[in-house]
Structures are given as structure tokens and as C-alpha cells.
Enzyme design. Structure first.
Site, PDB file in Angstrom:
ATOM      1  N   GLU A 260      28.269  40.501  43.825  1.00 25.25           N
ATOM      2  CA  GLU A 260      29.643  40.770  42.762  1.00 25.25           C
ATOM      3  C   GLU A 260      30.004  41.997  42.632  1.00 25.25           C
ATOM      4  O   GLU A 260      31.251  42.147  42.535  1.00 25.25           O
ATOM      5  CB  GLU A 260      29.033  40.156  41.187  1.00 25.25           C
ATOM      6  N   ASN A 326      32.317  34.771  33.368  1.00 25.14           N
ATOM      7  CA  ASN A 326      33.267  34.663  34.352  1.00 25.14           C
ATOM      8  C   ASN A 326      33.334  33.336  34.833  1.00 25.14           C
ATOM      9  O   ASN A 326      34.451  32.949  35.678  1.00 25.14           O
ATOM     10  CB  ASN A 326      32.466  35.572  35.630  1.00 25.14           C
ATOM     11  N   TRP A 344      50.677  32.126  37.295  1.00 28.02           N
ATOM     12  CA  TRP A 344      49.525  33.149  37.449  1.00 28.02           C
ATOM     13  C   TRP A 344      49.793  34.175  36.669  1.00 28.02           C
ATOM     14  O   TRP A 344      48.794  34.679  35.882  1.00 28.02           O
ATOM     15  CB  TRP A 344      48.822  32.925  38.684  1.00 28.02           C
ATOM     16  N   TRP A 367      42.742  35.838  39.410  1.00 31.25           N
ATOM     17  CA  TRP A 367      43.955  34.845  39.260  1.00 31.25           C
ATOM     18  C   TRP A 367      44.637  34.382  40.486  1.00 31.25           C
ATOM     19  O   TRP A 367      44.746  33.275  40.402  1.00 31.25           O
ATOM     20  CB  TRP A 367      45.065  35.743  38.217  1.00 31.25           C
TER      21      TRP A 367
END
Length: 437
Positions: A260, A326, A344, A367
Site C-alpha cells: 500500500e 479504503n 469523478w 478516483w
């Protein structure tokens, strides 16, 4: 300290700590006394919509704590509230500056600001020296064999690991050199009120993260449990060191949490090489989509009143805490861009206003991933079913019950603002038409 004495200035930005700070370390070893500086940049603050913006409160509290630490060392933190370029005019006239040290910032506004400040300093024979501090790898350090940037995450991740050597995770021993701080008295820190803000009531997460790493892979997708670290706010403003986090993550047998952190660096690299993605699709054909952009539906989404409980729970968590899990970020982003066919960028801007951990690169990247328009994105025909996501990741409805308590009473909970099957077919048609041109 005599104002004629040459000093170096260390300019704090996204690195609000004394320990393991690359630019500060080099400043302290420069041979001149180091004057610490922080600028509350009006250029940034004036763009914020809420005068109780929790991030400003967090930064202000952090600056006050940093100032106390420096005061104990016989030094101080000069804090200025002004546009960065104007602030430097005053600083240049007030001090005999040998050089200015700071750490890299990669966002488009920061690059433009730093270029202007560098030119201003250079005209007076002052060098601006900048260093890598908020990432392990930056810019062109992880690229393809032909020197071009990666645009797909998995090969980028493989190359990232192949390049990693112990010295990349080595801590900068700043504490050994803190005796080289300038011995000065500084003016009081401008108050929130003086800057036109008021204290936010939103609580901030602590810096504890090690307890979740071992079970991160198993728990990270379930919003009702403490399966994520909430360290992102501290990473965003540099109150923790990326090298410390990466060291800890690399030592773990499971590398999911470290991956991550690598995603974060991937998105920062993308924004650096493709700055147009700040407000345009990475894949330009997606800019041809005919968005519906229904303002009433957007308001319902913002307020957590869509009639889809997992979506509403996420938006209410965001509005109340400045944080959203998340997995839920992906669900609400997919819902806005695909179910509602709302651009978006509307959602990205709303997150930019609300998220404590807002970081442009990761937010834009996330996004565009959800909308299908970004680098390495989910394909446009992958449309999350809110009900299926709920059954998979909140099967006992614990998360939903916490944030949408009226869901148990159907007379009080709003009906869905759009039908899932209709929304799915409309989305597929709109995307196909745009991509066929």
C-alpha cells in the site's frame, strides 16, 4: 544571535518532525546555525472552503508542539502567515542567509511555488537545496528499462522491490546535530483566529500503526473492525517518517501493508510525470464521457442519503470524522461515477475538502481507478454492486448500523435514488459510446 551572522534556513512543509528528516539533517550539517521556518501559505489556505478545516487545526497543533520541542533546545520556530513568495521577501531582508534547505514536494502547485522561490533566492545569490524525504523512491528512480515511467502498478512494484537496498531505509540521525540549531527568540505563532480559522472538533488518530500490520491482509477490507492503521494523516504531513514505516513493513513476513505504501509512491510518480491527471483523465478517451451530473443526486451522495446503506455509511463517516475506510472509498467512488454518472472530479473535489489525509496523487489516482479512466484502472464494465459489497465486507451490518442507525426502520430511511440494474445498463451504454468515438 547577531543578525549579521550567516545562517541557513530549514523550511518545514510536509515534514513536520525533527527526527529522521532528510533536509533538516543536511541543513544541520552545513556548518552554519540553522533557523527553522514554517509558512502558513495564504495561497493554499484561501482556497479552503471551511473555516473550521480540521487539517489546519492539525497542522497548527503540530506546529505548536514542534515549536515547544525547539524551544527546549534553545532555538525556536519562525512561523509566518502569508503567501510564500511574499514571506520570502521579508525573510531575505531580515536575515543573512547562506542557503535554504527543504524537502521535495511533488504536487503541481508546490512545484510552481518552489520554482518561484528558487528564482527569488538565486537573484540574491542564495541557493535553495531540496532533498527526497516523503518517499522511498521518487520521480525517475523507478522507471522502465527504456527510462519511461511505468503506467501499470504490478511491474512498477516488482521494479521497486528489485531496486530496494538497505540504505534507502536508513534513518537520518538528525538528533546528533540538533546542537547546530540557531539560538534565537522568535515571535509568537499566529493563532487560528488571526488566520481566519477556528478550531475543529474532529479528533485526530494517533501514530500507532504496528499493531495492525500482522493481520492487515486478513482485516483490511472490513470497515467495522480495526484492520487499517489510520497513519495516512501523519504520513501526509510528515509527522512520521516514511523510512520508519517502510522499515517496519519490510520486516513483516506479509508485505500487503508495504504494498500500500508502494501504491502511494506509484501515484506520486504518475502525478509528477503526468500532471494533467490532476483534472483530466489519464486515458483521454474517458474525457468524452457524457456525465449526467445531477446536482440533487450529488447532494444526496455528499450527505449520505442515497438509499444505499454502505454508500451512506461511508459518506457519513467521512463527514463526521474526516476519514473513510479504503474499501468504502472504492465503493462510494464507483457509485458516484458509475451508478450516478457524475464526473469523478466532483467526487475528488469533495474528498479534497473533507479528507484529513487528502493527498492529491493518491486521491486523483483512486478516483480515476474507480471511474476506469486512470492508469491501471478497474475496467469500465466493472461496476460495484453496493449490496454485494455489503454482504462480502459488512455481513453483520456493524459498520452500517454505526453510521446509518435509521436503516433498521424503513419508514425513516430514504428509498434508493437510483435502481441498480438501470444504473448499470446506463453506465455501460454511456462508457461504450464515449470509448467508441
Amino acid at each position: 544571535m547577531d543578525k549579521k551572522t550567516p545562517i541557513v534556513i530549514f523550511w518545514f512543509r510536509r515534514d513536520l518532525r525533527l527526527n529522521d528528516n532528510a533536509g533538516l539533517y543536511h541543513a544541520l550539517k552545513s556548518g552554519n546555525p540553522v533557523l527553522p521556518l514554517f509558512i502558513f501559505d495564504k495561497e493554499i489556505l484561501d482556497d479552503l472552503e471551511g473555516k473550521d478545516d480540521a487539517r489546519v487545526t492539525f497542522i497548527h497543533q503540530t506546529i505548536e508542539q514542534l515549536s515547544k520541542e525547539l524551544h527546549k533546545l534553545g532555538s525556536g520556530l519562525t512561523v509566518i502567515y502569508d503567501k510564500a513568495e511574499h514571506a520570502w521577501d521579508d525573510i531575505i531582508h531580515t536575515h543573512n542567509i547562506a542557503a535554504v534547505y527543504t524537502n521535495h514536494d511533488y504536487e503541481p502547485y508546490a512545484i510552481k511555488r518552489d520554482k518561484a522561490v528558487k528564482e527569488k533566492l538565486n537573484k540574491r545569490g542564495i541557493e535553495l537545496k531540496t532533498f527526497k524525504d516523503q518517499v522511498i523512491f521518487e520521480k525517475d528512480e523507478v522507471v522502465k528499462d527504456d527510462g519511461k515511467p511505468y503506467t501499470v502498478y504490478t511491474p512498477y512494484q516488482r521494479k521497486w522491490y528489485s531496486l530496494l537496498k538497505p540504505f534507502y531505509l536508513k534513518v537520518y540521525p538528525t538528533k546528533k546535530y540538533l546542537k547546530n540549531l540557531a539560538k534565537i527568540e522568535v515571535p509568537p505563532i499566529p493563532s487560528l483566529k488571526q488566520m481566519g480559522f477556528k478550531k475543529s472538533s474532529i479528533p485526530f488518530p494517533d501514530q500507532e500503526y504496528k499493531d495492525v500490520i500482522a493481520e492487515y491482509k486478513e482485516k483490511r477490507d472490513f470497515p467495522a473492525v480495526k484492520g487499517t492503521s489510520r497513519i495516512s494523516l501523519h504520513l501526509r504531513f510528515g509527522t512520521v517518517s516514511i523510512r520508519e514505516l517502510a522499515q517496519t513493513a519490510y520486516a513483516s513476513p506479509d508485505k500487503t501493508w508495504l504494498n500500500e505504501l508502494i501504491w502511494r509512491e506509484f501515484y506520486m510518480m504518475i502525478l509528477y510525470h503526468f500532471p494533467h491527471t490532476m483534472d483530466h483523465a489519464f486515458r483521454p478517451e474517458y474525457d468524452r464521457i457524457k456525465w449526467v451530473n445531477d446536482e440533487a443526486q450529488f447532494t444526496a451522495w455528499c450527505n449520505g442519503q442515497t438509499g444505499y446503506p454502505i454508500v451512506d455509511a461511508g459518506m457519513r463517516e467521512l463527514n463526521a470524522t474526516g476519514f473513510m475506510h479504503n474499501r468504502v472509498r472504492m465503493i462510494v467512488a464507483s457509485f458516484l461515477s458509475k451508478h450516478l454518472l457524475i464526473d469523478w472530479r466532483w467526487g475528488e473535489h469533495y474528498f479534497a475538502r473533507k479528507l484529513l489525509d487528502y493527498e492529491m496523487a493518491s486521491n486523483v489516482g483512486g478516483w480515476q481507478w474507480a471511474a476506469g479512466s486512470g492508469t491501471d484502472a478497474a475496467p469500465y464494465f466493472r461496476i460495484f454492486s453496493p449490496d454485494a459489497q455489503t454482504k462480502k465486507f459488512d455481513p453483520q451490518l456493524q459498520y452500517i448500523k454505526k453510521w446509518v442507525p435509521e436503516y433498521a426502520d424503513f419508514s425513516k430511511y430514504p428509498k434508493p435514488i437510483i435502481d441498480h440494474a438501470f444504473a448499470r445498463e446506463r453506465c455501460l451504454k454511456a462508457f461504450k459510446e464515449a470509448l467508441a468515438k
